[in-house]
Design an enzyme around this catalytic site. Structure first.
Site, mmCIF file in Angstrom:
data_model
loop_
_atom_site.group_PDB
_atom_site.id
_atom_site.type_symbol
_atom_site.label_atom_id
_atom_site.label_comp_id
_atom_site.label_asym_id
_atom_site.label_seq_id
_atom_site.Cartn_x
_atom_site.Cartn_y
_atom_site.Cartn_z
ATOM 1 C CD GLU A 112 -1.013 -6.737 8.482
ATOM 2 O OE1 GLU A 112 -1.213 -6.058 7.475
ATOM 3 O OE2 GLU A 112 -0.515 -7.878 8.443
ATOM 4 C CB SER A 138 -0.927 0.000 1.213
ATOM 5 O OG SER A 138 -1.782 -1.125 1.179
#
Length: 764
Positions: free
Chosen positions: A622, A539
Site C-alpha cells: 500500500e 473507503s
C-alpha cells in the site's frame, strides 16, 4: 535502500570498492584541514595517484590515454570522493576541462588529452563572466580579434577553479564567427590571476586577459561546435558534481546518525528523542531520493547522447543534490548542537563543501528555472517523450485512452469514483491492462517498474484521475502471494475487471495507525468464522462488494500474533455500513459494524493466526502504491493549469515555487522505480519504503497549499472554477483531499518512527 538494490556488475562493484578504500585513508579529515588556504589547495602526490588509477582520465577515450569509464562508474567513484571531501580538482579537470577538449576533439587536442590523463598537465575552464546571464555559455565581455596572423584575447573571467596552479586555461571568447574556445598558457603575457578564498579553503579566481597574444594553434573550437562542446561538458560536470554531493551528504548523514547513538543527554542517547529521530528521517529521505535521481541520471547519460535529454537530467540532478546536500549538512550541524558550530567539529567541513558544490555550475534555483525553460521550449522534452522517441507501449496507451476514456472525464476537478469508472476498468481488463504490476500468469501486464511509471504518465497526461483501487494494489498482490488457487481463480478476474470492488478493513476506532491493535474478533465455529467488531476509514465500503479485514482469531496471543485475514462479502447479514461525511462533503469514508457475521472458512487468506507478516506485506504494498508519484502528479497538472489561467505562468516567484514542486514529484519517480526494481528482482523491500509515502503525500500537500494561495477568494468557494483552457478546478476539494494523504496507511509521524528505528537503528 542498499547499494545491492541497484544490481551492480562485478566491474562496477570493484570500482566502487577500490574508490571506497582509497578515499577512506583520511577518516579524521586531517589532510583536508591541512590543505585549507594552501597554494595549491590540493595535493600533487594525491593527484598523481588518481591519475595512475585512471580517475583523472575517466572520461577520456582509451585512444587518448584515458580509462573511458561510463557515467555510472564515474558516479560510483565520485560518491566515495564526496564522502572523503577530497580537494583535488577531479571534476573541474578530469570531467569539465577534459570534456571540453574531448567534445572539440581534433588531432592537436589528442596530445593535450594524453597529458591530462597522465596527470602531468592541468588545464581549467574559464567561461563565466561579469554581466552575463548566470551560467550562460555565450561570452559577452571576453573578445578575440585576429592580429598579425594570430589572435589577441582580452576580457575577464570569474570563478575559475585552481587558476593559481593550473598550467593552462580553456577560455571562451566572442569573435567574428561567434563563440570560440582558445587554449591560453598560464604564463602567457597579459594573463593576471587574482585568487579568492572560498569558505571551504579552496579558491576560485578572477582571470584578467589584457591583449593576450595567441597563435592560430590556440583555437580549439569555433562557432556552433564551441557552444555545443561547452554545453555538453558542463552538463557532464553537473552530473559529476551531483554525484560528489550525494557522496558528501551520505557521509555527513552517516556520521550524524552514529553521533546520535552515542551522544547522551538527560541520561539517554539523543537518538532516542523523537523530535531528533524525525529530523534524521527527513535527512535520510533527502539522501535516498538524491541517490535515486543520480542513478536515473547516469542511466540517461549512458543510454543517450541527445543534448536535450542530458540537459534535463543534469538540471534535475543538480537541483536536487544541491538543495539536499545543504539541508543534510545544515541538519547535521543542528543535531550536533553547539559542538557543530565549532571549527574542530568535522560536520562544519561538510557544510562548507556543500555550500561550494551546491553553488558551482548553478545552484538549485538556477537549475529549476533551467529545467522549466527546457520544458517550455518543448513540452514533450520533459520526459523525452517527443513522438519520435515515445515507446510503442506509450504510443499504444495514448491511442487507447483517446479511443476509450470518456472525454468528459478528462482532467476532472475531483477524482472519479471507481464505481463510476467501472466501464473504463472493464475496457482495461479486456485490453489486458488491468494490472500493470501483476505477473502475467495472473492476468497482469508484468511490466518493469520503469514501464509502469511511463504507462501511468501517459494516462496522467490524458487527464485520467481515479480514486485508489485497494483491490488492485493490495488485495490482488496479497492473494497472488498468500491465497489459495481457488481464491485466485474466483477473485482475481473480478478484481481486474472492476466487477468486484473491495474496501480495506484494517483500521479500528481508538487504534489509528496501530493496526496490530485490532479488536474485531473471528471465532471459528465448524466451517464458518463468526465475526464481531467494528472497522473504520473503509473507503467507499457503502458502494463496494467486498472487504478484506484483519481480525483477532486468538484472543490470548500476543498483540502481533493471533491475527488472521478474511475475505468478506459486504452483502452478508449482520454487516452495517455507515458513511462518514468528510471535509469535502463526500461520503468516501465509512465505518463497518459486524454483528455475528458468518464468513466461510474458505475465505481465510493464508494461515490462521499468522496474518501479521501478511498484513505488513499489504501495508508495504500500500505504501509503495500510495508512494507512486501519480498521487501528486495530477494535482501538479491542475496547479500548472491554474497558474496559466491566472496569467502567472511566467511570474518569477510563482514559477520558482512551481518548478520546485515539479522536480519534487519527478525526483520521487526515480526513487519509486528503484524500490519497485528491488521487488521485481525477487528482493524484499523493508520499512524504508515509507519514505515514498512520506515524500509524495507531503509534496501533494505543498501543491494544494500553493493552489489555495494562488486561488485567493475563488479558492474558498464551494464550486468549480472554470479555467482558460476549458477545464475546471475545485481548489478547496483539492486542498481537503491533500490533508488525509499524510494520515492514511499509517500517519507520516508513525512512518518516521518506523524508519528511525528499523532503518537508521536509532535507540528506542
Amino acid at each position: 535502500m542498499s547499494e545491492e538494490d541497484d544490481r551492480m556488475s562485478d566491474d562496477d562493484r570493484m570500482i566502487e570498492e577500490a574508490a571506497a578504500a582509497y578515499c577512506a585513508r583520511d577518516p579524521e579529515y586531517k589532510r583536508v584541514r591541512g590543505l585549507r588556504g594552501a597554494t595549491p589547495s590540493f595535493d600533487r602526490q594525491a593527484w598523481n595517484e588518481m591519475a595512475s588509477m585512471g580517475w583523472v582520465g575517466c572520461r577520456i577515450a582509451s585512444t587518448c590515454g584515458g580509462s573511458q569509464l561510463n557515467f555510472r562508474q564515474l558516479a560510483l567513484i565520485l560518491e566515495q570522493y564526496g564522502r572523503s571531501l577530497a580537494p583535488e580538482p577531479l571534476v573541474a579537470v578530469g570531467v569539465l576541462a577534459a570534456g571540453v577538449l574531448a567534445h572539440s576533439l581534433n588531432d592537436a587536442n589528442k596530445q593535450w588529452l594524453q597529458r591530462l590523463a597522465a596527470g602531468t598537465w592541468l588545464p581549467t575552464l574559464a567561461w563565466q563572466e561579469l554581466g552575463a546571464e548566470p551560467h550562460s555559455v555565450e561570452p559577452i565581455a571576453t573578445r578575440v580579434e585576429a592580429r598579425n596572423g594570430g589572435y589577441v584575447l582580452h576580457g575577464r573571467k570569474r570563478f575559475v577553479p585552481i587558476a593559481e596552479s593550473a598550467d593552462a586555461f580553456l577560455v571562451s571568447a566572442r569573435g567574428i564567427d561567434g563563440c570560440g574556445l582558445y587554449l591560453v598558457d598560464r604564463e602567457a603575457a597579459g594573463v593576471t590571476v587574482t585568487p579568492h578564498l572560498r569558505v571551504d579553503g579552496g579558491t576560485w579566481s578572477d582571470v584578467a586577459l589584457q591583449d593576450v597574444p595567441l597563435g592560430t594553434e590556440a583555437l580549439i573550437a569555433n562557432g556552433p561546435q564551441a557552444l555545443e562542446s561547452l554545453e555538453l561538458a558542463l552538463d557532464e560536470a553537473r552530473l559529476a558534481a551531483g554525484a560528489e554531493l550525494v557522496g558528501l551528504m551520505s557521509g555527513v548523514f552517516d556520521m550524524t546518525v552514529e553521533y546520535m547513538k552515542v551522544r547522551r543527554q538527560f541520561d539517554r542517547p539523543i537518538g532516542s528523542f523523537q523530535a531528533l529521530q524525525h529530523r534524521a528521517v527527513d535527512l535520510y529521505m533527502q539522501v535516498e531520493v538524491s541517490r535515486a535521481v543520480l542513478h536515473q541520471t547516469t542511466a540517461v547519460f549512458d543510454a543517450s547522447t541527445d543534448p536535450r535529454r542530458r540537459a534535463l537530467a543534469a538540471s534535475q540532478l543538480k537541483a536536487r543534490a544541491s538543495d539536499a546536500a545543504l539541508q543534510v549538512a545544515k541538519g547535521a550541524v543542528h543535531i550536533y548542537g553547539g559542538m557543530g558550530y565549532t571549527d574542530e567539529c568535522n560536520v562544519g567541513l561538510f557544510l562548507k563543501r556543500a555550500m561550494v558544490l551546491a553553488a558551482w555550475l548553478g545552484n538549485a534555483t538556477v537549475h529549476r528555472r533551467r529545467y522549466g525553460r527546457l520544458v517550455d521550449a518543448d513540452p514533450n522534452a520533459q520526459e523525452a517523450d517527443a513522438d519520435e522517441v515515445r515507446t510503442p507501449l506509450q504510443q499504444e496507451a495514448r491511442a487507447f485512452a483517446e479511443s476509450h476514456f470518456p472525454p468528459e472525464w478528462r482532467f476532472p476537478p475531483y477524482r472519479i469514483n471507481l464505481v463510476k469508472a467501472r466501464p473504463w476498468l472493464r475496457k482495461l481488463y479486456q485490453k489486458g491492462w488491468g494490472a500493470p504490476n501483476w505477473p502475467t500468469e495472473y492476468g497482469g501486464m508484468g511490466l518493469s517498474a520503469h514501464d509502469q511509471v511511463r504507462l501511468q504518465e501517459e494516462f496522467d497526461r490524458y487527464g485520467i484521475f481515479l480514486t485508489p483501487n485497494a483491490a488492485l494494489n493490495m488485495l490482488g498482490p496479497l492473494l497472488i502471494r498468500y491465497g489459495t488457487d481457488s481464491q485466485r481463480k474466483k477473485y482475481l478476474p473480478k478484481i481486474l475487471s472492476g466487477e468486484m470492488l473491495w474496501a480495506q478493513g484494517y483500521s479500528e476506532p481508538g487504534a489509528g495507525s496501530d493496526v496490530a491493535a485490532a479488536r474485531t474478533t473471528a471465532v471459528l465455529e465448524g466451517n464458518e468464522f463468526v465475526v464481531n467488531g467494528q472497522k473504520i476509514w473503509t473507503s467507499d465500503a457503502d458502494h463496494y462488494e467486498g472487504t478484506f479485514i484483519l481480525v483477532r482469531t486468538d484472543p490470548h496471543a500476543k498483540k502481533h500474533e493471533g491475527l488472521s485475514i478474511l475475505l468478506v462479502d459486504l452483502q452478508t447479514p449482520g454487516i452495517t455500513v455507515r458513511p462518514i461525511v468528510n471535509l469535502c462533503g463526500e461520503t468516501s469514508f465509512c465505518e463497518m459494524f459486524f454483528d455475528n457475521v458468518r464468513v466461510p472458512k474458505e475465505n481465510l487468506v493464508g494461515e490462521m493466526n499468522r496474518a501479521w507478516p501478511m498484513a505488513k506485506s499489504v501495508l508495504g504494498t500500500e505504501r509503495i502504491m500510495i508512494g507512486h508519484p501519480k498521487l501528486a502528479r495530477y494535482p501538479l497538472e491542475l496547479l500548472g493549469r491554474l497558474l496559466r489561467s491566472r496569467g502567472l505562468w511566467n511570474e518569477p516567484v510563482a514559477r520558482t515555487r512551481f518548478e520546485k514542486l515539479r522536480l519534487d514529484v519527478l525526483d520521487l519517480g526515480a526513487a519509486f522505480v528503484r524500490v519497485v526494481n528491488v521487488l521485481e528482482g525477487g528482493g524484499e523491500v523493508g520499512p524504508e519504503v515509507s519514505i515514498l509515502k512520506i515524500w509524495i503525500s507531503e509534496t501533494f500537500q505543498r501543491i494544494a497549499d500553493m493552489m489555495l494561495d494562488i486561488g485567493g477568494e475563488s479558492a474558498v468557494l464551494d464550486e468549480q472554477e472554470p479555467l482558460a483552457d476549458g477545464t475546471s478546478i475545485h481548489v478547496a476539494k483539492q486542498y481537503f483531499l491533500a490533508r488525509p494523504a499524510a494520515i492514511y496507511a499509517g500517519t507520516n509521524d508513525i512512518q518516521r518512527n518506523i524508519v528511525a528505528k528499523a532503518v537508521l537503528g536509532l535507540p528506542q
